[in-house]
Write an enzyme that holds these catalytic residues in place. Structure first.
Site, PDB file in Angstrom:
ATOM      1  N   MET A   1      19.835 -75.472 -79.315  1.00  0.00           N
ATOM      2  CA  MET A   1      20.004 -75.537 -77.862  1.00  0.00           C
ATOM      3  C   MET A   1      19.567 -74.221 -77.238  1.00  0.00           C
ATOM      4  O   MET A   1      19.940 -73.140 -77.695  1.00  0.00           O
ATOM      5  CB  MET A   1      21.470 -75.820 -77.525  1.00  0.00           C
ATOM      6  CG  MET A   1      21.749 -75.907 -76.036  1.00  0.00           C
ATOM      7  SD  MET A   1      20.948 -77.358 -75.284  1.00  0.00           S
ATOM      8  CE  MET A   1      20.762 -76.782 -73.605  1.00  0.00           C
TER       9      MET A   1
ATOM     10  N   ASN B   1      20.203 -72.150 -74.897  1.00  0.00           N
ATOM     11  CA  ASN B   1      20.985 -71.319 -73.988  1.00  0.00           C
ATOM     12  C   ASN B   1      20.272 -69.994 -73.764  1.00  0.00           C
ATOM     13  O   ASN B   1      19.943 -69.302 -74.726  1.00  0.00           O
ATOM     14  CB  ASN B   1      22.366 -71.057 -74.573  1.00  0.00           C
ATOM     15  CG  ASN B   1      22.992 -72.305 -75.138  1.00  0.00           C
ATOM     16  OD1 ASN B   1      23.142 -73.289 -74.439  1.00  0.00           O
ATOM     17  ND2 ASN B   1      23.308 -72.279 -76.417  1.00  0.00           N
TER      18      ASN B   1
ATOM     19  N   HIS C   1      10.203 -74.000 -80.078  1.00  0.00           N
ATOM     20  CA  HIS C   1      10.619 -74.983 -79.070  1.00  0.00           C
ATOM     21  C   HIS C   1      11.682 -74.363 -78.148  1.00  0.00           C
ATOM     22  O   HIS C   1      11.562 -74.392 -76.922  1.00  0.00           O
ATOM     23  CB  HIS C   1      11.156 -76.221 -79.810  1.00  0.00           C
ATOM     24  CG  HIS C   1      11.781 -77.279 -78.962  1.00  0.00           C
ATOM     25  ND1 HIS C   1      11.338 -78.581 -78.942  1.00  0.00           N
ATOM     26  CD2 HIS C   1      12.839 -77.261 -78.099  1.00  0.00           C
ATOM     27  CE1 HIS C   1      12.079 -79.297 -78.125  1.00  0.00           C
ATOM     28  NE2 HIS C   1      13.011 -78.517 -77.597  1.00  0.00           N
ATOM     29  N   GLU C   2      12.708 -73.780 -78.760  1.00  0.00           N
ATOM     30  CA  GLU C   2      13.791 -73.206 -77.946  1.00  0.00           C
ATOM     31  C   GLU C   2      13.280 -72.026 -77.121  1.00  0.00           C
ATOM     32  O   GLU C   2      13.692 -71.826 -75.973  1.00  0.00           O
ATOM     33  CB  GLU C   2      14.959 -72.769 -78.831  1.00  0.00           C
ATOM     34  CG  GLU C   2      15.549 -73.864 -79.712  1.00  0.00           C
ATOM     35  CD  GLU C   2      15.857 -75.152 -78.980  1.00  0.00           C
ATOM     36  OE1 GLU C   2      16.231 -75.104 -77.787  1.00  0.00           O
ATOM     37  OE2 GLU C   2      15.699 -76.229 -79.584  1.00  0.00           O
TER      38      GLU C   2
END
Ligand SMILES: [Zn+2]
Length: 864
Positions: A276, A278, A308-309
């Protein structure tokens, strides 16, 4: 809107009148290590404006207990204003100060603030995960992506712990057995992007420096963390290398300095998804810290996720979708960039587009053929819709379509558009139009028609070559036929392949063209000799299902494995994208009931052993297992299964000692072993009486052998307990749970079912393990009695369990291996009887139904 849901209209109405100035959130997790404490104290102060003074508003909060609510200095009656999911704000002023004090629950489902105790050393670890709407499980807020604000977090935690959040910490205050961490305010971000990670995490620190075009120096402190007991396995250097390559690349391409200060990457336990984004505090599933040998494909996949993140720091975090309809605006881009950047940033992983063609697109094709498919820009009515849209369309199809867009407008125009988009919308929220505006300014081509065809419709086109020849065997016309509604503009390459002197199939011609409408002639191909193979969508530029003419299909049947590897920039050999595309195409033919399962398995038996790309090989193993389990004519299942196991054993014995291929075949043998001599071989490898040169039977491989033995009744619960004692870790516990649920006795099935269905004590990871052990293809008779109870429990599961757990139960316990018309009828009966069930629940059941109907068609094809 009742309960925990939130509708698009409610969010729109709220955003129309509210502007958030700031959040200050204090979390007290100083007693987190005490398992008797189910909750932690959460205090939120929100400062916000209301454009319509006098209006009534609400904040979101999912908490077992609210202690106090104060609005503009006035204490409100908690019983009156809090209903379990929302805090009603009766009369708003032009400027408001809201303070909510609550006892919030530690999560065991990975939603909200997850608490985990490490069985190795008893240490407690916490982390948050919110997307799409679980920040409200941790603090009161306005839970929608377009109400961005700066957040200031303060966390009181045990003194021995470290705490990470989106921003750097400014101060740590000692208070006896606890310490309070005060973090700097963030830039304006959405609630779902906030994060806190706390515990005695092991950390590796590093630093990234870059001179910006204006001469200033950009400094980004880097950190990578994992649980202490995983530290010996933590290859932080490798992770930080990809991180720096990515930061170099994205700065060069996006021309917008990383906006969130530091960059922490935290590998956390029992994580529901891959990772994720964040801002400044990315969370990853800790299975990316490899405890045992994994193949190159696993490292590549991790590099993909890291990139990707990181792409999300710009696409998603800096510029965020207004509502979940435009989730693709971040996910499709990040998914595309995860592959694109692996090559462009110069990482050591060179198979990104092969993996994309083979794995990522398989996910998209499957999802796009469900009756529940949807356009890439979706219609997301509420949060339940949003939760289900993290799917093969939003990620993989969206990324495929962006790959096609890059082929259509060129990479320069694409990235120039992205740069304009970041500059214009930094720290804001956008919809599709905003992106099209930016791309059109730079790309020149009219993108409205393109977007209407690709982003606002659903379904996959099929492209088929049509070849006519004269008497001498020369092509008179080569055309590409397009099927499927709606027809779309495709930029494609068509490759012609012939046999070289060594028998290998090599490309001799490549034509790049725009396909539009039903039939497009390939200019320039006439007059050429008929090739052995015509591959439409060579180089995988567009998103489509590839079909073949009869002659080409015959070439593949006899020689798919002859499609030759290429030569890389360093002179070494690179696996063939064309071969990966051919594998993908024959898999689609099988799924569509156009190629009998026996023919597909025959290709695997003959050519998988020659596949040089280990990621493609591992996909073939998975697909062969699926084909055997649900697409094969039941009358031939045993025979096919035996052939696959024999093939696995043969390839295992021939694979290079210590190679990735050897490991992949060892795992596949464990998946397919049924015969007593195969099981004896696995047992010998476990107890050391057997040995295969170069094969390290490490802990994860041990568990995959134990699973095979357990599922065939060749291991006892005592032996599994002994293995757990040897590997007394979180991973070991999951594996042992799965093995116990896989034992081929009614009691094991009953226990697994009860553990998941009759109680909500189990954490997410063990729910998954129980389901995986319970529902096994080879145990149809044992699980048959659970088909009827499954349909009876659907509604109560959906109502009572968290959506994450409910999704796993609905998808995982579906009687997929009762592949019979009777199961199809039972599914239809449930759907007919429950027209008003939650739309998201119906969607899941409809998708399971569609998989089942597809399996029955494939079985029919295989039986003909
Ligand atoms: Zn993402």
């Amino acid at each position: 809107m009742p309960g925990k849901n939130l509708s698009r209209e409610e969010a729109r109405d709220r955003a129309a009148i509210i502007r958030v100035e700031s959040y200050r959130v204090h979390l007290d997790v100083s007693a987190a290590a005490d398992p008797g404490r189910p909750t932690f104290r959460s205090t939120t102060r929100i400062s916000f404006d209301c454009a319509e003074p006098g209006a009534t508003g609400f904040a979101d909060l999912l908490a077992p207990e609210v202690v106090s609510v104060e609005l503009n200095g006035i204490a409100l009656d908690v019983a009156e204003v809090f209903d379990g999911a929302r805090v009603t704000l009766p009369v708003l002023a032009a400027h408001n100060r809201l303070t909510v004090v609550a006892e919030c629950a530690y999560s065991r489902t990975g939603e909200g603030l997850h608490r985990f105790v490490d069985p190795v050393d008893g240490e407690t670890y916490l982390y948050t995960h919110y997307e799409p709407a679980d920040a409200r499980r941790v603090f009161a807020n306005f839970e929608q992506p377009d109400l961005k604000a700066p957040f200031t977090f303060t966390v009181t935690a045990p003194a021995a712990w470290d705490v990470y959040a989106n921003a750097v910490h400014e101060r740590i205050t000692e208070e006896g057995a606890a310490r309070t961490w005060e973090f700097a305010p963030t830039r304006p971000i959405s609630t779902y992007l906030t994060a806190v990670v706390a515990g005695p995490y092991h950390v590796v620190r590093d630093h990234y420096t870059r001179e910006l075009p204006d001469g200033t120096l950009l400094e980004i402190p880097l950190a990578a963390t994992c649980r202490r007991s995983l530290a010996p396995h933590f290859d932080a250097d490798e992770i930080l290398t990809v991180t720096k390559q990515g930061l170099d690349y994205f700065h060069q391409e996006f021309d917008y300095p990383y906006p969130f200060g530091k960059y922490d990457q935290c590998f956390v336990p029992e994580y529901n998804i891959g990772a994720m984004e964040n801002p400044g505090c990315v969370t990853f599933r800790e299975e990316f810290v490899f405890r045992s040998k994994v193949t190159e494909a696993a490292y590549e996949s991790r590099a993909n996720v890291i990139l990707h993140e990181m792409a999300h720091m710009w696409f998603g975090d800096l510029v965020t979708m207004k509502w979940w309809d435009d989730l693709w605006l971040k996910e499709s881009f990040a998914d595309f960039m995860g592959s694109y950047a692996q090559i462009a940033a110069g990482t050591e992983y060179r198979s990104a587009w092969i993996t994309f063609a083979n794995r990522r697109k398989a996910w998209a094709y499957r999802q796009d053929q469900f009756p529940t498919t949807h356009p890439i820009t979706a219609d997301i009515r509420d949060l339940e819709d949003a939760k289900l849209n993290f799917d093969g369309i939003t990620y993989a199809k969206g990324a495929s379509v962006l790959k096609q867009l890059v082929a259509y407008v060129g990479p320069e125009a694409f990235f120039e558009g992205a740069r304009a988009y970041f500059r214009k919308h930094a720290f804001g929220n956008t919809v599709l139009e905003d992106l099209l505006d930016a791309l059109e300014e730079t790309g020149g081509r009219d993108l409205r028609a393109w977007a209407a065809a690709w982003l606002q419709t659903s379904g996959v086109n099929t492209l088929t070559p049509e070849v006519t020849c004269d008497a001498e065997g020369r092509i008179t016309e080569l055309a590409v036929r397009q099927d499927g509604a709606p027809l779309r503009p495709h930029r494609i390459a068509v490759g012609l392949y012939d046999r070289g002197a060594d028998g290998a199939l090599v490309r001799t011609d490549r034509y790049e063209l725009d396909v539009a409408g039903e039939r497009t002639v390939v200019a320039g191909a006439a007059g050429r000799e008929l090739p052995a193979l015509v591959l439409v969508n060579d180089d995988d530029l567009t998103y489509c299902k590839v079909r073949f003419d009869e002659h080409s299909l015959e070439t593949l049947r006899t020689g798919l494995g002859d499609l030759a590897d290429g030569t890389g920039p360093d002179g070494g050999s690179t696996p063939s994208l064309a071969r990966a595309l051919a594998w993908s195409a024959v898999w689609n033919l099988t799924r569509d009931g156009l190629m009998p399962t026996r023919d597909y398995l025959d290709l695997v038996l003959r050519f998988a052993g020659r596949e040089s790309d280990v990621g493609v090989l591992q996909s073939l193993h998975q697909q062969a297992a699926t084909a055997l389990a649900v697409y094969a004519d039941p009358a031939h299942r045993a025979e096919y299964g035996a052939a696959l196991a024999e093939c696995a054993l043969r390839e295992l014995s021939q694979a290079a000692p210590g190679s990735d291929h050897q490991l992949a075949w060892a795992r596949f043998l464990a998946d397919t072993a049924e015969r007593a001599d195969h099981l004896r071989l696995l047992r010998g490898l476990l107890d050391g009486t057997g040995r295969i040169d170069g094969l390290d039977v490490d802990q994860e491989l041990r568990w995959s052998f134990w699973l095979a033995l357990a599922a065939h009744g060749a291991a006892t619960a005592e032996e599994l307990a002994a293995e757990l004692a040897r590997d007394h870790t979180a991973s070991g516990r999951r594996q042992q749970t799965q093995c116990l649920a896989a034992l081929p006795v009614p009691d094991a099935k009953a226990a697994a079912w009860a553990a998941v269905v009759d109680s909500d004590e189990l954490p997410n990871a063990l729910v998954e393990a129980q389901i995986a052990g319970f529902n096994r293809a080879g145990q149809r008779e044992l699980t048959a009695p659970y088909a009827a109870p499954y349909f009876e429990l659907l509604e109560s599961v959906w109502a009572e369990r968290s959506i994450e757990i409910a999704m796993r139960i609905v998808g995982g316990f579906f009687p997929r291996y009762q592949t019979t018309p009777r199961t199809l009828a039972a599914t239809d009966a449930w759907l007919d009887a429950h027209p008003d069930a939650a739309p998201a629940l119906r969607r899941l059941v409809l998708e399971c139904r569609d998989d089942l109907a597809r399996a029955l068609r494939a079985q029919e094809c295989d039986a003909r």
